[in-house]
Design a protein around this motif. Structure first.
Motif, PDB file in Angstrom:
ATOM      1  N   ALA A  10      -2.785  -4.510  -4.033  1.00 57.48           N
ATOM      2  CA  ALA A  10      -2.572  -4.655  -2.593  1.00 57.48           C
ATOM      3  C   ALA A  10      -3.789  -5.281  -1.911  1.00 57.48           C
ATOM      4  O   ALA A  10      -3.653  -6.123  -1.016  1.00 57.48           O
ATOM      5  N   VAL A  11      -4.982  -4.879  -2.332  1.00 55.60           N
ATOM      6  CA  VAL A  11      -6.214  -5.422  -1.741  1.00 55.60           C
ATOM      7  C   VAL A  11      -6.344  -6.914  -2.062  1.00 55.60           C
ATOM      8  O   VAL A  11      -6.691  -7.725  -1.192  1.00 55.60           O
ATOM      9  N   ILE A  12      -6.062  -7.272  -3.304  1.00 54.86           N
ATOM     10  CA  ILE A  12      -6.138  -8.689  -3.695  1.00 54.86           C
ATOM     11  C   ILE A  12      -5.113  -9.513  -2.907  1.00 54.86           C
ATOM     12  O   ILE A  12      -5.418 -10.606  -2.411  1.00 54.86           O
ATOM     13  N   ALA A  13      -3.905  -8.967  -2.790  1.00 55.61           N
ATOM     14  CA  ALA A  13      -2.863  -9.670  -2.035  1.00 55.61           C
ATOM     15  C   ALA A  13      -3.262  -9.823  -0.579  1.00 55.61           C
ATOM     16  O   ALA A  13      -3.079 -10.901   0.024  1.00 55.61           O
ATOM     17  N   ARG A  14      -3.828  -8.779   0.032  1.00 51.03           N
ATOM     18  CA  ARG A  14      -4.243  -8.837   1.432  1.00 51.03           C
ATOM     19  C   ARG A  14      -5.288  -9.935   1.635  1.00 51.03           C
ATOM     20  O   ARG A  14      -5.257 -10.665   2.626  1.00 51.03           O
TER      21      ARG A  14
ATOM     22  N   LEU B 273      -2.695   4.056 -12.781  1.00 59.03           N
ATOM     23  CA  LEU B 273      -1.676   3.111 -12.312  1.00 59.03           C
ATOM     24  C   LEU B 273      -1.672   3.013 -10.787  1.00 59.03           C
ATOM     25  O   LEU B 273      -1.499   1.930 -10.223  1.00 59.03           O
ATOM     26  N   PHE B 274      -1.881   4.155 -10.124  1.00 61.35           N
ATOM     27  CA  PHE B 274      -1.973   4.128  -8.660  1.00 61.35           C
ATOM     28  C   PHE B 274      -3.153   3.266  -8.223  1.00 61.35           C
ATOM     29  O   PHE B 274      -3.039   2.474  -7.271  1.00 61.35           O
ATOM     30  N   ALA B 275      -4.289   3.416  -8.914  1.00 60.30           N
ATOM     31  CA  ALA B 275      -5.461   2.599  -8.595  1.00 60.30           C
ATOM     32  C   ALA B 275      -5.156   1.117  -8.805  1.00 60.30           C
ATOM     33  O   ALA B 275      -5.574   0.258  -8.011  1.00 60.30           O
ATOM     34  N   ALA B 276      -4.404   0.794  -9.865  1.00 59.58           N
ATOM     35  CA  ALA B 276      -4.039  -0.601 -10.133  1.00 59.58           C
ATOM     36  C   ALA B 276      -3.154  -1.156  -9.018  1.00 59.58           C
ATOM     37  O   ALA B 276      -3.313  -2.313  -8.598  1.00 59.58           O
ATOM     38  N   PHE B 277      -2.229  -0.331  -8.525  1.00 55.40           N
ATOM     39  CA  PHE B 277      -1.386  -0.760  -7.406  1.00 55.40           C
ATOM     40  C   PHE B 277      -2.237  -1.031  -6.156  1.00 55.40           C
ATOM     41  O   PHE B 277      -2.007  -1.984  -5.423  1.00 55.40           O
TER      42      PHE B 277
ATOM     43  N   PHE C  42       0.818  -1.204   0.000  1.00 51.49           N
ATOM     44  CA  PHE C  42       0.000   0.000   0.000  1.00 51.49           C
ATOM     45  C   PHE C  42       0.858   1.264   0.000  1.00 51.49           C
ATOM     46  O   PHE C  42       0.424   2.315  -0.476  1.00 51.49           O
ATOM     47  N   LEU C  43       2.071   1.163   0.554  1.00 55.43           N
ATOM     48  CA  LEU C  43       2.944   2.330   0.644  1.00 55.43           C
ATOM     49  C   LEU C  43       3.786   2.528  -0.610  1.00 55.43           C
ATOM     50  O   LEU C  43       4.117   3.667  -0.976  1.00 55.43           O
ATOM     51  N   MET C  44       4.136   1.436  -1.273  1.00 59.83           N
ATOM     52  CA  MET C  44       5.038   1.495  -2.421  1.00 59.83           C
ATOM     53  C   MET C  44       4.580   2.439  -3.534  1.00 59.83           C
ATOM     54  O   MET C  44       5.394   3.186  -4.107  1.00 59.83           O
ATOM     55  N   PRO C  45       3.284   2.469  -3.877  1.00 64.41           N
ATOM     56  CA  PRO C  45       2.873   3.322  -5.010  1.00 64.41           C
ATOM     57  C   PRO C  45       2.602   4.781  -4.651  1.00 64.41           C
ATOM     58  O   PRO C  45       2.132   5.534  -5.514  1.00 64.41           O
ATOM     59  N   LEU C  46       2.910   5.218  -3.435  1.00 62.73           N
ATOM     60  CA  LEU C  46       2.661   6.613  -3.065  1.00 62.73           C
ATOM     61  C   LEU C  46       3.370   7.608  -3.995  1.00 62.73           C
ATOM     62  O   LEU C  46       2.797   8.657  -4.324  1.00 62.73           O
TER      63      LEU C  46
ATOM     64  N   LEU D 249      -0.280  -9.032 -11.369  1.00 58.05           N
ATOM     65  CA  LEU D 249      -0.776  -7.669 -11.556  1.00 58.05           C
ATOM     66  C   LEU D 249       0.266  -6.647 -11.120  1.00 58.05           C
ATOM     67  O   LEU D 249       0.432  -5.594 -11.761  1.00 58.05           O
ATOM     68  N   LEU D 250       0.998  -6.964 -10.046  1.00 51.37           N
ATOM     69  CA  LEU D 250       2.061  -6.068  -9.598  1.00 51.37           C
ATOM     70  C   LEU D 250       3.147  -5.944 -10.651  1.00 51.37           C
ATOM     71  O   LEU D 250       3.639  -4.834 -10.940  1.00 51.37           O
ATOM     72  N   GLY D 251       3.546  -7.077 -11.233  1.00 47.49           N
ATOM     73  CA  GLY D 251       4.585  -7.052 -12.259  1.00 47.49           C
ATOM     74  C   GLY D 251       4.168  -6.244 -13.470  1.00 47.49           C
ATOM     75  O   GLY D 251       4.935  -5.405 -13.986  1.00 47.49           O
TER      76      GLY D 251
END
Length: 281
Positions: A63-67, A55-59, A27-31, A96-98
């Motif tokens: 994160a939500v999917i990973a959580r 792209l921020f929304a995609a990040f 969640f912090l990485m795409p800030l 999705l992250l890649g």
């Protein structure tokens, strides 16, 4: 011979907290991407701002999917018997992250296509190194011959669903005494499920008990919460509900004791009494 095992709610709470913290970096990485979107917008670069925002929304979605995948994995690890998650949420999030990282590198950072692909691939590998892969094999524990694993999984999942209904209904009931009763019943129910996980043969002795008591408790608790949960007045229904909770709690204690002692289930009379009580709620 008795079985020395019990449900540990404190350990479950600790694992839940750890799962909540896990993946915070995602969640912090795409800030910086969000900051870049704002800067582009202030400069009047509307297209670049929209791209950065997307792209921020995609990040964030990643994160939500990973959580969610972390939560499923945590529940899977806590149980001795469990079916592997049907959907590989962590793998989906890694992919999705890649992809998102690669597109970000190409469209916002000015990297070449090849370099962007490599950066995206590094992000994918980094995810797997940090968080691992999804559980793919069922945990059958010590299920012995003659016991159907799918039958055990199905019964445990159905029981957990009933406990979830009781838990959600409990939150809407403003009677402190009933709340305490239901908290104890939920803990004892999960304790019995833990015994079944430790020795799946217990399922056949406890099946009727779990079905009648959990189904009945879930039904009357949900009904009471919807109709009288916010009413503090004492009624005949309150009295009947109190008697049912008393019966359920004492019988859960008895069932737990019998399973620990490997006794045969001998609660049919009490179950029939409960059925009669439930008809009046």
């Amino acid at each position: 011979m008795t079985k020395a095992t019990r449900y540990d709610p404190e350990n479950q709470i600790l694992n839940t907290v750890k799962t909540g913290i896990k993946g915070t970096l995602l969640f912090l990485m795409p800030l910086p991407v969000l900051i870049g979107a704002i800067i582009h917008l202030l400069k009047g670069n509307v297209f670049s701002s929209i791209v950065a925002g997307a792209l921020f929304a995609a990040f964030m979605i990643t994160a939500v999917i990973a959580r969610h995948g972390f939560k499923l994995e945590s529940r899977f690890k806590q149980k001795r018997l469990a079916k592997a998650p049907g959907m590989p949420y962590k793998s989906f999030a890694a992919a999705l992250l890649g992809i998102t990282t690669g597109i970000t590198a190409f469209m916002l950072s000015g990297y070449t296509l090849l370099a962007s692909i490599l950066i995206g691939f590094v992000a994918l590998i980094g995810f797997y190194l940090a968080y691992g892969v999804d559980p793919r094999q069922d945990k059958t524990g010590n299920i012995s011959l003659g016991v159907d694993p799918d039958e055990v999984f199905e019964a445990l999942e159905a029981a957990e669903a009933k406990i979830a209904i009781i838990e959600n209904s409990r939150k809407d009931i403003k009677n402190i005494k009933f709340d305490q009763h239901l908290r104890r019943i939920i803990e004892k129910a999960r304790g019995i499920l833990k015994l079944i996980e430790d020795d799946p043969k217990d399922l056949y002795r406890a099946r009727k008990f779990l079905k009648v008591y959990l189904d009945g408790t879930a039904r009357v608790t949900e009904s009471y919460a919807k109709t009288h949960g916010k009413d503090a007045s004492t009624t005949e229904l309150d009295k009947n509900f109190q008697e049912v909770l008393d019966s359920i709690e004492s019988t859960f204690d008895e069932q737990h004791k019998k399973l620990l002692e490997n006794d045969q289930l001998d609660l049919d009379v009490k179950i029939e009494v409960l059925k009669t009580q439930l008809k009046h709620i």
